[in-house]
Design a protein around this motif. Structure first.
Motif, short mmCIF file in Angstrom:
data_model
loop_
_atom_site.label_atom_id
_atom_site.label_comp_id
_atom_site.label_asym_id
_atom_site.label_seq_id
_atom_site.Cartn_x
_atom_site.Cartn_y
_atom_site.Cartn_z
N UNK A 25 -0.07 5.89 0.54
CA UNK A 25 0.73 4.92 1.28
C UNK A 25 0.46 3.50 0.84
N UNK A 26 -0.83 3.19 0.73
CA UNK A 26 -1.21 1.83 0.34
C UNK A 26 -0.69 1.49 -1.05
N UNK A 46 -8.51 -2.15 -2.30
CA UNK A 46 -9.93 -2.42 -2.09
C UNK A 46 -10.69 -1.15 -1.72
N UNK A 92 10.54 3.06 5.15
CA UNK A 92 9.82 3.87 6.11
C UNK A 92 8.33 3.49 6.17
N UNK A 93 7.77 3.15 5.04
CA UNK A 93 6.39 2.66 5.05
C UNK A 93 6.35 1.32 5.78
N UNK A 95 8.24 0.51 8.29
CA UNK A 95 8.23 0.88 9.71
C UNK A 95 6.82 1.21 10.17
N UNK A 96 6.15 2.01 9.37
CA UNK A 96 4.77 2.39 9.61
C UNK A 96 3.89 1.18 9.80
N UNK A 97 4.03 0.22 8.90
CA UNK A 97 3.22 -0.99 8.95
C UNK A 97 3.45 -1.74 10.25
N UNK A 99 4.59 -0.66 13.05
CA UNK A 99 4.02 0.11 14.15
C UNK A 99 2.49 -0.01 14.15
N UNK A 100 1.90 0.15 12.97
CA UNK A 100 0.44 0.08 12.84
C UNK A 100 -0.11 -1.26 13.27
N UNK A 101 0.57 -2.32 12.87
CA UNK A 101 0.11 -3.67 13.23
C UNK A 101 0.15 -3.86 14.74
N UNK A 102 1.24 -3.40 15.31
CA UNK A 102 1.39 -3.52 16.76
C UNK A 102 0.26 -2.78 17.48
N UNK A 103 -0.03 -1.57 17.01
CA UNK A 103 -1.06 -0.77 17.64
C UNK A 103 -2.44 -1.39 17.47
N UNK A 104 -2.70 -1.87 16.26
CA UNK A 104 -4.01 -2.44 15.98
C UNK A 104 -4.29 -3.64 16.87
N UNK A 107 -5.43 -2.95 20.66
CA UNK A 107 -6.66 -2.19 20.96
C UNK A 107 -7.62 -3.04 21.79
N UNK B 1 -7.09 1.75 21.34
CA UNK B 1 -7.29 3.00 20.59
C UNK B 1 -8.47 3.75 21.17
N UNK B 11 -2.54 -2.03 7.80
CA UNK B 11 -1.76 -1.34 8.82
C UNK B 11 -1.22 0.00 8.33
N UNK B 12 -0.87 0.07 7.07
CA UNK B 12 -0.36 1.32 6.52
C UNK B 12 -1.44 2.39 6.62
N UNK B 14 -4.01 2.43 8.58
CA UNK B 14 -4.24 2.72 9.98
C UNK B 14 -3.21 3.71 10.53
N UNK B 16 -1.35 5.83 8.95
CA UNK B 16 -1.47 7.15 8.36
C UNK B 16 -2.62 7.93 8.97
N UNK B 95 13.26 9.59 9.58
CA UNK B 95 13.46 9.11 8.21
C UNK B 95 12.74 10.02 7.22
#
Lengths: 107, 107
Positions: A25-26, A46, A92-93, A95-97, A99-104, A107, B1, B11-12, B14, B16, B95
């Motif tokens: 993904x990255x 990294x 779609x990735x 979208x993932x980002x 969503x992930x940012x929002x979740x992170x 926390x 979380x 975020x990607x 995360x 995944x 998607x």
DNA sequence: CTGGATCCTGAACGATACTG
DNA sequence: CAGTATCGTTCAGGATCCAG
């Protein structure tokens, strides 16, 4: 398909097998707009080891998600970029980002 | 979380980690519209063992992607459904499915 | 019916050194 | 510069049996 997909019970299953793994993904995201050389990718992703980078790039190439262009020069130069199929995954990735940012942050 | 995310570089990464794994995508998709009982899920997710189903459901619940409702009856009855956060993932899994189906048919 | 407990295997991932 | 080779580790996932 070139890679061995173990056994997909459905399309979701299949898709996850192709972009799952620790770095795929990255890497796809990093390649979203442009051509990057091996060394540039190594710095961008990294924490990845040369072994894992090579292995992951090979799998992505075999899956026809990225394209590998070799320049016959000294010193060697190799550039990686997304194929059309790979580019289809970017929204779609993305979208993932989001969503992930929002979740992170929650926390 | 609630779950242990090992270490997300971005975020990607995360995202995944939260929906990766062999069954999470399938289970979220199956739950997209409705409540399902443990046994129904077990039949729907073909090939899963009770251990893996329980384990996966626990992780999804700890991640607040699904909700677990226990009915105090005999025999026991438990229903699983998506939380709002889980529902946010459906468009994106959709998607994935579309992309996966297209790829599978072009092999 | 809805799980838990154990034990086990294989694949993914990692560290380090080396090469055309 | 762009990788290989080798060895070691970790952990997700599987098989099977048991339980409230």
């Amino acid at each position: 398909m070139k890679n061995k997909i173990k056994k997909a019970h459905c399309a979701v299953d299949y898709a996850f097998q192709r972009i799952g793994g620790k770095y795929k993904g990255r890497i796809l995201w990093i390649l979203r707009d442009g051509f990057l050389r091996y060394g540039e990718l190594k710095r961008a992703v990294v924490g990845i080891t040369p072994k894992m980078l090579t292995q992951t790039l090979k799998e992505l190439e075999a899956d026809e998600l990225i394209f590998r262009k070799v320049y016959l020069e000294v010193p060697p130069k190799v550039e990686y970029s997304l194929t059309d199929t790979g580019k289809e995954l970017i929204p779609f990735i993305s979208l993932m980002r989001t969503w992930g940012e929002k979740q992170m942050s929650s926390d």
